[in-house]
Design an enzyme around this catalytic site. Structure first.
Site, PDB file in Angstrom:
ATOM      1  N   GLU A 759       0.862  -1.189   0.000  1.00 39.92           N
ATOM      2  CA  GLU A 759       0.000   0.000   0.000  1.00 39.92           C
ATOM      3  C   GLU A 759       0.889   1.226   0.000  1.00 39.92           C
ATOM      4  OE1 GLU A 759      -3.208   0.165  -0.153  1.00 39.92           O
ATOM      5  OE2 GLU A 759      -3.647  -1.964   0.089  1.00 39.92           O
ATOM      6  N   CYS A 793      -2.531   8.353   4.572  1.00 41.89           N
ATOM      7  CA  CYS A 793      -2.482   8.129   3.120  1.00 41.89           C
ATOM      8  C   CYS A 793      -3.815   8.502   2.497  1.00 41.89           C
ATOM      9  CB  CYS A 793      -2.059   6.719   2.772  1.00 41.89           C
ATOM     10  SG  CYS A 793      -2.373   5.523   4.031  1.00 41.89           S
TER      11      CYS A 793
END
Ligand SMILES: Cc1cc2nc3c(=O)[nH]c(=O)nc-3n(C[C@H](O)[C@H](O)[C@H](O)COP(=O)(O)OP(=O)(O)OC[C@H]3O[C@@H](n4cnc5c(N)ncnc54)[C@H](O)[C@@H]3O)c2cc1C
Length: 1004
Positions: A759, A793
């Site tokens: 990720e 994020c």
């Protein structure tokens, strides 16, 4: 009630009430008028009701003919398909065919404005006063309220307060001239001989834009500062001030504001507070208030209502897994009202009472209770909302001789929120007015003792209750861990307590943990509090290649036994670790506040997410752990099942130091892999707590190894190791791509192709459409961009605003930003704290400078100059897609604002980066929302909400393009990335005979 004699009198009075108004209908239910028709349709057709009320909500932002026409079509279909109630006006005018949309626009606009006028006494002070004077002539007293729903800045809060001050100035010139309303009281200058002529209600949260139970004291003080100014003015007019009650979240703040105000003016009798009978807390709150008033020897006044936010409270509580704060059986609210009314009336020597209800049973009960208790007239009164229940108010005036109408006034925009609440209230199945006047329910039923009704309903619900849904292997069904609830005093108190407790443990040394043993190294690095870098949180041993090699070897050695452990047993370890984390939730949050500078709620959110991962993956693995038969051909058994890959390296970031770390680690472990875990150097102390959680769970040695270390020393060694079969990484794109690159190379002795679960970053955009609800959009964008200093994020780093609302949106966003404070995260008054470390601080500041050159600085906050790693909250306008701050991930509190000419361009810009992680859209256009679903290509798209805070099992998280390799943490596919599928096929036919399986295809 349950007092049969008194109840009989209440019923008798209720009957009499009904008979005096027989044949009359409130104008809302008058089907001869457009509004009555709409109400009628809404009650018959749930889909129409939702569309209609949503349309009313968006209506004030449809400022051009085209917007209006488009939305009418989007909400109600083409004219030919439109419900007759909408097109009637135009059809009657005979114009629909010839003039089309323009006429429909006009008809709808006029009708909706008319509908708003039904509930709103005027659009400005002058009009409101004129109409209230008219009401007085008809014998009605008033309580006036300035409409104000969401206040987003200090400026808006001042504006709201100033409207009151101006209103009071205007009333000052008028009220002495008014003839007092007649009554039995002794003061000829007052209404009814005892009541102030000027009566004002105020919505407290509109007086402070950041009112929030997390910052309880700050919220109380800020609200009080403005309420006080209004109160002083009210007192100059010898008027009455009532503090309204809003959602449950603010209830304790509001009660505290009232108490403090009261103590500032203990001798002034006309200060009141609203309590909501639908809240389960209210019995206790009321008893405490009365006891407090006696102790302080002050006169108080309570307006009792049932409560206007029932749907909101139930939905919010369910979403956050909080105890539902309201009664869930309507009659329980009615019964609570009667119970609480009795208590207030029993204390009428110190408490004035306002009964605010349109329900004839409730009103009759209060009348009879007051009579039974010999409460003098001047100690209680009746109130109803302006525009509702006209027959009821007339009836009360006749019987009690006094009634007050609650009269909101102000602009259409906040007015629509109020209007929608009234429409919902009146069309709700449970509404007394609907049942009485739209459905002609039996009078006996309407007047029944609510205790009896509630008892019957409780019994019916108990009989109809469905068995609880179960999860696999006897576990409960997965449910997200409850969020921290700052409305609870104990939760608020836990944070300072836990932070103080953790602070006593700071500075300790932390070893590595390899093969079930603590391992010390000579090389250590300190981990510090970013808000105060001189505060050392812990000193952490650093693994070199030797220690990492040992960890890999121990994981490899532990693997065969762990792989062969029943998945259900593996899952049990996770459930035990979750229990340990749950027990220590506040302490684990406090570590995050100090080690990485999370705000209280952010820190707790990280812990609950970690618990969710443990619980969710445990259940997923139990399900996946049972081999599945595939195919149905007789004589053949095909079993599909999964096997772990081997040794997993887990490399985690600092921004979700428990949640993301435990998410990746627990997925790997429960799938049967053994883990070598490298936490971020900035949050290795929190990483150590994972060791403790698994130790407490009794995880076998070697299955989990904790090896913090310098990336430059041991990072590549870990990634390159031929014994590592799987790498789970979350972090920056640069590091992620480097890992993917290195892992592709096969080293000597390597048996597996390395699997990468990766990720990476994001450059997330939120689009603000031209019909967006800015009251919602502005705080959500602020939170998405600057919550935890923008270091998620998922954080919003670009906001793309349609030209038509750009200026307004930016003005409100910047004004709200100005109201926030930056400072140490442990103080809940601070919206933002320091960023992760000095390096991040420098990089982010550089980007802010680049942004200032590329665009125009709209806002830069102040930051403390005390050595913490602070970066100002920075908002930069005039950014285009080609600018660097529109393309590169900054990972900090810098927000780029972009002006798009239309929705298509906004979508194109949103998609114009290399990333595809999260995105958001604020729009009330059904077509645009559909388009966004289809074309806004990100892993997690959020419509009309903030774009952070994904929940395990509800919003599986992860992106594509350069944001990640398409794995979704917390989702049903995630564990599959940690395993290899296998199939075993057995021919079950022996000598022409095959056992018949239940799901075999039938032969004929
Ligand atoms: C003068 C005045 C001032 C007001 N000020 C406020 C205020 O400050 N804050 C505020 O919140 N409201 C306020 N209200 C609004 C008030 O809450 C609603 O108008 C009121 O709840 C309607 O109740 P009723 O007795 O008229 O009608 P009823 O039809 O008897 O009651 C409807 C109410 O029952 C409750 N209810 C509905 N379904 C359920 C269920 N399934 N389980 C349990 N309870 C249920 C809800 O509270 C709903 O509003 C005020 C009303 C008046 C008249």
């Amino acid at each position: 009630m349950n007092n049969s004699e008194l109840n009989n009198r209440v019923v008798a009075r209720g009957r009499e009430f009904f008979s005096t108004i027989s044949g009359e209908k409130p104008s809302l239910f008058n089907k001869g008028a457009w509004m009555g028709k709409v109400m009628d349709w809404s009650m018959k057709n749930e889909t129409f009701k939702i569309q209609m009320f949503r349309f009313v909500d968006v209506f004030p932002s449809l400022t051009t003919g085209k917007l209006l026409t488009d939305h009418i079509r989007e909400y109600f279909g083409e004219e030919k398909d439109m419900p007759p109630v909408l097109s009637t006006g135009a059809k009657v005018a005979g114009m629909l065919g010839s003039f089309g949309g323009a006429v429909l626009n006009k008809v709808l606009t006029t009708n909706i404005q008319e509908m708003a006028r039904q509930f709103i006494v005027g659009e400005n002070t002058k009009e409101a006063i004129k109409n209230m004077e008219r009401l007085r002539k008809d014998g009605f007293a008033f309580v006036v309220d300035v409409l104000g729903e969401a206040t987003l800045s200090e400026k808006e809060a001042d504006l709201y307060m100033n409207t009151y001050l101006e209103l009071l100035d205007s009333l000052k010139n008028e009220y002495r001239e008014w003839k007092p309303l007649p009554g039995k009281g002794g003061d000829p200058g007052l209404d009814w001989g005892h009541a102030p002529k000027v009566n004002v209600a105020v919505k407290p949260t509109a007086l402070f834009c950041l009112a929030n139970p997390q910052d309880f004291e700050g919220s109380v003080v800020a609200i009080l500062n403005r309420v006080r100014k209004i109160a002083r003015k009210v007192m100059e007019l010898n008027g009455f001030l009532c503090i309204d009650m809003e959602s449950y979240r603010h209830k304790d703040i509001i009660i505290e504001v009232y108490r403090r105000l009261k103590l500032e003016y203990p001798a002034y009798p006309h200060l009141g507070l609203v309590l909501q009978a639908y809240l389960v807390d209210t019995d206790k709150d009321l008893a405490e208030l009365l006891a407090w008033a006696r102790q302080e020897k002050v006169q108080i006044s309570i307006r009792l209502v049932k409560g206007a936010y029932w749907d909101y409270e139930t939905v919010k509580a369910k979403q956050n897994d909080w105890k539902i704060p309201v009664w869930t059986i309507k009659a329980e609210s009615d019964a609570a009202f009667e119970r609480q009314a009795r208590l207030v009336l029993e204390n009428s020597d110190i408490c004035h009472f306002a009964c605010a209800s349109h329900n004839i049973r409730t009103i009759s009960a209060v009348m009879e209770l007051a009579k039974e208790l010999n409460v003098p007239d001047e100690r209680y009164e009746f109130q109803v909302l302006y525009g509702m229940a006209e027959p009821v108010r007339k009836g009360i005036l006749k019987v009690a001789g006094r009634i007050r109408l609650y009269c909101p006034y102000g602009d259409m925009v906040p007015g629509m929120g109020y209007l929608v609440r009234r429409l919902l209230e009146n069309t709700a199945n449970e509404s007394f007015l609907r049942q009485s006047f739209a459905e002609d329910a039996q009078i006996e039923k309407l007047l029944e003792d609510p205790e009896v009704t509630a008892e019957r309903e409780r019994a019916a619900r108990a009989a109809a209750r469905k068995p609880e849904q179960k999860g696999p292997a006897g576990l409960s069904r997965f449910n997200n861990e409850a969020m921290v609830d700052f409305t609870r005093g104990d939760h608020r108190a836990e944070f300072p307590k836990s932070i103080a407790g953790v602070r006593k443990q700071l500075g300790r040394s932390y070893p590595l943990f390899i093969n079930g043993r603590e391992v010390k190294t000579a090389d250590t690095i300190p981990s510090v509090n970013p808000n105060n870098p001189s505060e050392v949180v812990g000193v952490i041993c650093q693994a070199g290649t030797v220690e990492v090699g040992e960890a890999i070897a121990s994981a490899k050695a532990a693997f065969p036994a762990w792989r062969d452990t029943d998945p259900r047993v593996r899952a049990e370890y996770l459930v035990k670790a979750a229990a340990a984390a749950r027990r220590r939730a506040f302490e684990l949050s406090a570590w995050q506040v100090l080690e990485i500078g999370k705000q209280w709620d952010q820190a707790y959110g990280d812990v609950t997410e970690a618990i969710d991962f443990l619980e969710y993956y445990a259940r997923e693995m139990i399900t996946l752990g049972t081999p599945r038969r595939i195919g149905h051909a007789p004589g053949e058994l095909n079993h599909y099942f999964y096997e772990p890959k081997g040794v997993a390296a887990v490399i985690s970031p600092w921004n979700f130091p428990l949640a993301i770390s435990l998410g990746m680690v627990s997925a790997a472990i429960v799938a049967g892999n053994c883990v070598v875990f490298k936490p971020s150097g900035l949050t290795s102390v929190i990483g150590w707590h994972i060791v403790e959680l698994f130790r407490e769970a009794g995880l076998p040695e070697g299955v989990f190894n904790y090896t913090p270390g310098r990336g430059s020393v041991m990072g590549d060694f870990l990634v390159d190791s031929p014994d590592v079969s799987l790498i789970a990484f979350t972090g920056s794109m640069e590091v992620g791509l480097r890992i993917i690159d290195r892992a592709a190379k096969v080293h000597s002795g390597q048996e597996n192709v390395k699997k990468i679960v990766c990720e990476m970053g994001g450059k997330n955009a939120i689009i603000i459409d031209d019909d967006a609800d800015l009251d919602e959009a502005v705080p959500h964008v602020l939170y998405s961009a600057f919550g935890f200093q923008g270091q998620k994020c998922s954080a919003c780093s670009r906001v793309i605003v349609l030209d038509a609302v750009y200026d307004k949106f930016v003005e409100r966003l910047v004004s709200m930003a100005r109201a926030t404070l930056v400072g140490p995260s442990e103080d809940p008054a601070h919206y933002m704290g320091a960023v992760a470390d000095e390096k991040a601080m420098k990089t982010i500041k550089e980007y802010a400078e680049i942004g200032k050159k590329e665009g125009r600085l709209l806002y830069e906050s102040k930051v403390p100059g005390d050595g913490g790693y602070y970066v100002p909250m920075t908002i930069i306008g005039g950014i285009n897609p080609e600018h660097r701050i529109a393309q590169e991930e900054i990972f900090g509190p810098v927000l780029a604002v972009m002006r798009a000419k239309d929705f298509d361009q906004a979508i194109a810009w949103a998609n114009s980066t290399r990333f595809a992680l999260t995105g958001g859209v604020f729009s009330r256009s059904p077509e645009h929302l559909t388009k966004a679903r289809r074309e806004f290509r990100v892993g997690n798209l959020y419509l009309n909400r903030n774009n952070t805070g994904a929940l395990v099992g509800r919003q599986p998280f992860g992106g594509s393009k350069m944001s990640g390799v398409g794995t979704k943490a917390g989702g049903p596919d995630y564990l599959l990335h940690f395993m290899d599928p296998r199939v075993v096929t057995e021919n079950t036919m022996r000598r022409g005979f095959a056992p018949v399986e239940e799901d075999d295809d039938p032969v004929a």
